[in-house]
Design a protein around this motif. Structure first.
Motif, PDB file in Angstrom:
ATOM      1  N   SER A  28       0.860  -1.192   0.000  1.00  0.00           N
ATOM      2  CA  SER A  28       0.000   0.000   0.000  1.00  0.00           C
ATOM      3  C   SER A  28       0.887   1.230   0.000  1.00  0.00           C
ATOM      4  CB  SER A  28      -0.861   0.029   1.264  1.00  0.00           C
ATOM      5  OG  SER A  28      -1.663  -1.119   1.298  1.00  0.00           O
ATOM      6  N   GLY A  29       0.479   2.223  -0.771  1.00  0.00           N
ATOM      7  CA  GLY A  29       1.245   3.473  -0.842  1.00  0.00           C
ATOM      8  C   GLY A  29       0.400   4.629  -0.344  1.00  0.00           C
ATOM      9  N   TYR A  30       1.037   5.552   0.378  1.00  0.00           N
ATOM     10  CA  TYR A  30       0.328   6.718   0.921  1.00  0.00           C
ATOM     11  C   TYR A  30       1.070   7.967   0.489  1.00  0.00           C
ATOM     12  CZ  TYR A  30      -1.781   3.063   3.657  1.00  0.00           C
ATOM     13  OH  TYR A  30      -2.430   1.914   4.028  1.00  0.00           O
ATOM     14  N   GLU A  31       0.302   8.947   0.071  1.00  0.00           N
ATOM     15  CA  GLU A  31       0.951  10.138  -0.470  1.00  0.00           C
ATOM     16  C   GLU A  31       0.139  11.377  -0.134  1.00  0.00           C
ATOM     17  OE1 GLU A  31       2.943  10.486  -4.585  1.00  0.00           O
ATOM     18  OE2 GLU A  31       0.841  11.015  -4.808  1.00  0.00           O
ATOM     19  N   VAL A  32       0.856  12.461   0.204  1.00  0.00           N
ATOM     20  CA  VAL A  32       0.157  13.733   0.475  1.00  0.00           C
ATOM     21  C   VAL A  32       0.801  14.845  -0.345  1.00  0.00           C
ATOM     22  CG1 VAL A  32      -0.534  13.107   2.827  1.00  0.00           C
ATOM     23  CG2 VAL A  32       1.652  14.269   2.472  1.00  0.00           C
ATOM     24  N   GLU A  33       0.023  15.900  -0.564  1.00  0.00           N
ATOM     25  CA  GLU A  33       0.593  17.127  -1.116  1.00  0.00           C
ATOM     26  C   GLU A  33       0.590  18.117   0.032  1.00  0.00           C
ATOM     27  OE1 GLU A  33      -0.025  17.545  -5.695  1.00  0.00           O
ATOM     28  OE2 GLU A  33      -0.825  19.352  -4.756  1.00  0.00           O
ATOM     29  N   VAL A  34       1.752  18.692   0.319  1.00  0.00           N
ATOM     30  CA  VAL A  34       1.883  19.471   1.548  1.00  0.00           C
ATOM     31  C   VAL A  34       2.578  20.811   1.264  1.00  0.00           C
ATOM     32  CG1 VAL A  34       4.027  18.240   2.191  1.00  0.00           C
ATOM     33  CG2 VAL A  34       2.681  19.301   3.969  1.00  0.00           C
ATOM     34  N   VAL A  35       2.199  21.819   2.031  1.00  0.00           N
ATOM     35  CA  VAL A  35       2.785  23.160   1.878  1.00  0.00           C
ATOM     36  C   VAL A  35       4.026  23.263   2.764  1.00  0.00           C
ATOM     37  CG1 VAL A  35       2.357  25.645   2.183  1.00  0.00           C
ATOM     38  CG2 VAL A  35       0.513  24.155   1.373  1.00  0.00           C
ATOM     39  N   GLY A  36       5.094  23.875   2.246  1.00  0.00           N
ATOM     40  CA  GLY A  36       6.331  24.059   3.023  1.00  0.00           C
ATOM     41  C   GLY A  36       7.308  24.883   2.208  1.00  0.00           C
TER      42      GLY A  36
END
Ligand SMILES: Cc1cc2nc3c(=O)[nH]c(=O)nc-3n(C[C@H](O)[C@H](O)[C@H](O)COP(=O)(O)OP(=O)(O)OC[C@H]3O[C@@H](n4cnc5c(N)ncnc54)[C@H](O)[C@@H]3O)c2cc1C
Length: 370
Positions: free
Chosen positions: A162-170
Motif C-alpha cells: 500500500s502506498g500513501y501520499e500527500v501534497e503538503v505546503v512548506g
C-alpha cells in the motif's frame, strides 16, 4: 458491437496503447471511472524516456535535476546539469493521451466497467445497462487489481504494497527530489519528497500510514498543511502469463513496475510499444519476448528489493558511506540512468575500489546487483 482491439482500462498504459493503434485498426477503450486522473501516483517520470516515448508536454508540472539522499545520520547530493525527471499531472497526462487517441479514431466508453468474458465477448456495464462487445484482441490495462488478469487466469508471485501520499505546503528546493532511506521511520520502503513548486511538494512512502506520519514529523512538515491525501497500491514482482489466447496484459495489470522505485508509467509505455507491434503484425504471442529489457529490469529490481528487505539500518549507513564518496558520486552523476537501474549498478561496480568496499560490507550486495 465489434472491434479489432478492445482495451480495458484508460490509465496511462491503456491510453498510450490506444494512440499507437488508432487509425491502423478499430480500437476502443473502456474506462470504469467517469473522468481521468485521481490515482495515487507521485508522477515522477524519467525525462529522457518521457521525450523518447512522446509523452505529452502539457502534463509536465516541474523539472527535476537532482536528488538529495538521506539515511538516518548521513546525506549526499547528486546534481546534474539538465532535467533528469519530470513531475507530471496525472489527469492531464491521461486525458491528453486519450484525446490524441480519439483524434486518431479510437472510441472511448467512459464510466463503463468490464465485468468478465462470456462466449468470447467482453461483458460491459454502463450505469444500469449491460452490453457485450466482441473483439479480435482484448487488452487488460486495468491496473494492479486487474479483473482481466483474473478472467484470463494469470497468477501473481508478487509483493503487494500500500502506498500513501500527500501534497503538503512548506519550503522546498524546486528542482531537487529528496529520498530518505531510514528503516526506523519507514521500514518497508524509502520515503520521497518531490517538489511541485518552492512551496508545495508530494510526499509519500509505501508500507502503512504510520510510516508516512513518522516521516512527516521528522521532515518537520505539518499534518495540518496537507492539501491532498491519496492511497493506492503496487505489485512488485511477476504476474504471468502476459498473453493467453487473444488476451494480453499491459502496465500495472502485468506488474510492469520498477521494484526499486515502484514507478510504472515508463515500463508500461515501453511494453505498449511492443504490444502495438505484436498486434499490428498479427503475432500477439511475440509480445512477451519483445519486452525482454523490461523483464531484465524487473528481475534486477526484485534482487535489489530482496537485498533491501534483508538489510539493517547499520548496513544502509555503511552503503551510504560508499555511495557518498566523491568518486562514486561522480560515476552516478555521469552515468546514472533514471529508468535503467541495472546499468547504473553495473557502472558503480566496475570500479575495483568500490567493488571491494561493497564486498567487505556483504558479498550478497554484489551478487544482488550484478
Ligand atoms: C503512491 C504511488 C506513487 C506512485 N508514483 C509513481 C511515480 O512517481 N512514477 C511512476 O511512473 N509510477 C508511479 N506509481 C505507479 C503508477 O501509478 C502505475 O505504474 C501506473 O498508474 C500504471 O498505469 P496503468 O495504466 O497500467 O494502470 P492504472 O493507472 O491503474 O490505470 C488502470 C485504469 O483501468 C481502470 N479500470 C480498472 N478496472 C477496470 C474495469 N474492470 N473496467 C474498466 N476500467 C477499469 C481504472 O479506473 C484505471 O483508470 C505510483 C503508484 C503509487 C501507488
Amino acid at each position: 458491437m465489434r472491434y479489432d482491439v478492445l482495451i480495458i482500462g484508460g490509465g496511462p498504459a491503456g491510453n498510450y496503447l490506444a494512440g499507437l493503434l488508432a487509425g491502423k485498426v478499430d480500437v476502443a477503450v473502456v474506462e470504469k471511472k467517469g473522468s481521468f486522473g485521481g490515482k495515487a501516483c507521485t508522477g515522477v517520470i524519467g525525462a529522457q524516456n518521457y521525450e523518447r516515448l512522446g509523452l505529452p508536454e502539457e502534463a509536465v508540472l516541474n523539472e527535476l535535476r537532482g536528488a538529495v539522499f538521506y539515511s538516518r545520520i548521513q546525506s549526499f547530493e547528486i546534481a546534474r546539469r539538465g532535467s533528469q525527471a519530470y513531475l507530471v499531472d496525472r489527469k492531464t497526462l491521461e486525458k491528453s493521451l486519450a484525446e490524441r487517441a480519439v483524434k486518431k479514431g479510437a472510441d472511448y466508453f467512459m464510466a463503463t466497467t468490464f465485468k468478465g468474458f462470456k462466449n468470447g465477448k467482453a461483458i460491459l456495464q454502463h450505469l444500469k445497462d449491460r452490453f457485450e462487445v466482441e473483439a479480435e484482441v482484448y487488452i487488460g490495462a486495468d491496473g494492479v487489481s486487474s479483473t482481466v488478469a483474473k478472467a484470463m487466469g494469470a497468477k501473481s508471485k508478487a509483493e503487494f504494497l500500500s502506498g500513501y501520499e500527500v501534497e503538503v505546503v512548506g519550503h522546498f528546493k524546486k528542482d531537487f527530489v529528496e529520498v530518505w532511506v531510514n528503516k526506523e521511520v519507514t521500514p518497508d520502503f524509502f520515503a520521497w519528497l518531490v517538489p511541485v513548486s518552492e512551496s508545495l511538494a508530494r510526499v509519500g512512502t509505501f508500507g502503512d500510514m504510520d510510516s508516512l506520519n513518522r516521516f512527516l514529523r521528522i521532515r518537520m512538515l505539518s499534518p495540518t498543511s496537507v492539501l491532498e491525501f491519496k492511497a493506492g497500491s503496487v505489485g512488485l514482482g511477476w504476474r504471468k502469463p502476459w498473453v493467453r489466447g487473444n488476451v494480453a496484459l499491459l502496465g500495472d495489470a502485468a506488474l510492469q513496475i520498477k521494484p526499486t522505485t515502484a514507478g510504472g508509467i515508463v515500463f508500461g509505455a515501453i511494453c505498449a510499444r511492443e504490444l502495438a507491434k505484436a498486434i499490428l503484425s498479427g503475432n500477439l504471442q511475440s509480445y512477451e519476448k519483445a519486452c525482454s529489457w523490461v523483464k531484465r529490469q524487473i528481475s534486477f529490481g526484485m534482487r535489489f528489493r530482496k537485498l533491501f528487505l534483508s538489510m539493517s539500518q547499520e548496513d544502509i549507513e555503511r552503503i551510504f558511506e560508499v555511495l557518498s564518496s566523491e568518486d562514486v558520486r561522480a560515476i552516478i552523476e555521469a552515468q546514472a540512468d533514471f529508468d535503467d537501474h541495472l546499468r547504473t549498478a553495473k557502472a558503480i561496480l566496475k570500479r575495483p575500489r568500490v567493488l571491494s568496499k561493497l564486498i567487505r560490507i556483504s558479498p550478497a550486495i554484489v551478487r544482488a546487483l550484478l
